[in-house]
Design an enzyme around this catalytic site. Structure first.
Site, mmCIF file in Angstrom:
data_model
loop_
_atom_site.group_PDB
_atom_site.id
_atom_site.type_symbol
_atom_site.label_atom_id
_atom_site.label_comp_id
_atom_site.label_asym_id
_atom_site.label_seq_id
_atom_site.Cartn_x
_atom_site.Cartn_y
_atom_site.Cartn_z
ATOM 1 N N LYS A 37 5.132 7.128 4.223
ATOM 2 C CA LYS A 37 3.721 7.515 4.105
ATOM 3 C C LYS A 37 3.076 7.463 5.478
ATOM 4 O O LYS A 37 3.259 6.500 6.230
ATOM 5 C CB LYS A 37 2.997 6.554 3.165
ATOM 6 C CG LYS A 37 1.495 6.821 3.117
ATOM 7 C CD LYS A 37 0.840 6.226 1.920
ATOM 8 C CE LYS A 37 0.468 4.789 2.135
ATOM 9 N NZ LYS A 37 -0.522 4.328 1.141
HETATM 10 C C1 5RP Z 1 -3.296 0.309 1.876
HETATM 11 C C2 5RP Z 1 -2.484 1.480 1.582
HETATM 12 C C3 5RP Z 1 -3.082 2.519 0.729
HETATM 13 O O1 5RP Z 1 -2.256 2.655 -0.385
HETATM 14 C C4 5RP Z 1 -3.195 3.803 1.487
HETATM 15 O O2 5RP Z 1 -3.986 3.631 2.610
HETATM 16 C C5 5RP Z 1 -3.650 4.971 0.623
HETATM 17 O O3 5RP Z 1 -4.937 4.850 0.277
HETATM 18 P P1 5RP Z 1 -6.104 5.708 0.920
HETATM 19 O O4 5RP Z 1 -5.904 7.113 0.436
HETATM 20 O O5 5RP Z 1 -7.347 5.077 0.381
HETATM 21 O O6 5RP Z 1 -5.978 5.636 2.429
HETATM 22 O O7 5RP Z 1 -1.353 1.587 1.974
HETATM 23 O O8 5RP Z 1 -2.734 -0.336 2.932
#
Ligand code: 5RP
Length: 294
Positions: A203
């Site tokens: 991610k």
């Molecule tokens: C928190 C995360 C979140 O899952 C990630 O940031 C996704 O959420 P958003 O779309 O609100 O950024 O990893 O550390």
């Protein structure tokens, strides 16, 4: 017990038809073990090889952040529209109905709160408990360039080793520190390191310039985080650009659960991710669904 008498004679051998053996189409995943592929198929829709992950794990360092004060009220109604839920084991056990039968990606790192140095994380879940919870993958934060960079990478590689023993994929979550450039060069570095060291998918954040080079250089699927709340049209445009440039979907939190109409928003995001709907049409869909709900 099968009846010995009245057994039908078997005859449908199709001797002239070679056995079907389809390659596993998810990027970089064809050589994985069956169980790992099966779990990944519970995250990525096999028809599109993309996913809409609903991320609600923010409380692991932020506490009850806006939109997640009452997950039973704000998030459970959204589950039917998500391919996958990303959350902590505390929320999973306490609040998510066990009848939820799509993929769960379990937050497996943690330690510091927002009041401390965030990169100083440890592994926060044993693989045995992840399997007990029947999760589709575990997620670990990786802080490339952060103060505890090596420790966070070591957290990931230990989870990868444990996951490989039991067929559990690991999502490497690239965390970008406040003082780091959010550009394609950084994202290429961070995502590639995660993939090289064994993450099944990664991610990261979308960047306006050169995001296609980030997805091209990463041999496993990339999903994008939504980041801070922006307008619904901007969030849909970002999701559309990301999948158009090779992302395998979104892991979106705040831009869904902090929306004025979260149920409408997650459906609009789905139409972008799985049906390549344009952001403008998806935004029209959002407005229509939002108005229907009123
Ligand atoms: C928190 C995360 C979140 O899952 C990630 O940031 C996704 O959420 P958003 O779309 O609100 O950024 O990893 O550390």
């Amino acid at each position: 017990m099968a009846d010995k008498d009245a057994v039908q004679e078997s005859k449908d051998y199709y001797v002239d038809i070679p056995m079907k053996s389809e390659p596993f189409a998810l990027r970089g995943s064809n050589s994985l073990e069956w169980g790992m592929k099966n779990r990944l198929s519970n995250i990525f829709n096999p028809k599109t090889n993309r996913t809409v992950m609903l991320a609600v794990d923010h409380g692991y360092f932020l506490g009850p952040t806006s939109g997640l004060e009452r997950i039973d009220i704000s998030i459970v109604p959204l589950l039917e529209y998500a391919d996958t839920l990303m959350c902590t084991r505390g929320i999973l056990r306490s609040t998510i109905p066990p009848t939820f039968n799509k993929g769960v990606v379990l937050r497996a790192s943690g330690g510091p709160s927002i009041l401390k140095e965030l990169s100083n994380e440890e592994i926060a879940v044993d693989m045995e408990d992840a399997i007990r919870l029947n999760v589709a993958a575990v997620a670990v934060q990786v802080f490339i360039g952060g103060e505890y960079e090596t420790k966070s990478i070591h957290n990931m590689t230990r989870l990868v080793d444990a996951g490989n023993r039991f067929g559990v994929p690991v999502l490497g979550v690239t965390a970008v520190g406040k003082d780091m450039a959010r550009d394609a060069k950084y994202m290429r570095l961070a995502t590639r390191i995660c993939a090289e060291l064994g993450a099944s998918y990664v991610k990261t954040y979308y960047v306006n310039e050169g995001f296609d080079t980030v997805t091209a250089a990463c041999p496993v699927p990339i999903v994008i985080a939504g980041g801070k709340k922006m307008s619904e049209l901007d969030a849909l445009t970002m999701a559309s650009n990301a999948v158009g440039q090779g992302a395998a979907g979104v892991d979106m939190g705040r831009n869904i659960f902090q929306s004025d109409a979260p149920e409408a928003m997650i459906q609009a995001v789905r139409s972008v991710v799985h049906a390549d709907m344009t952001p403008e049409r998806a935004h029209d869909l959002y407005q229509t669904l939002k108005n229907e709900k009123k």
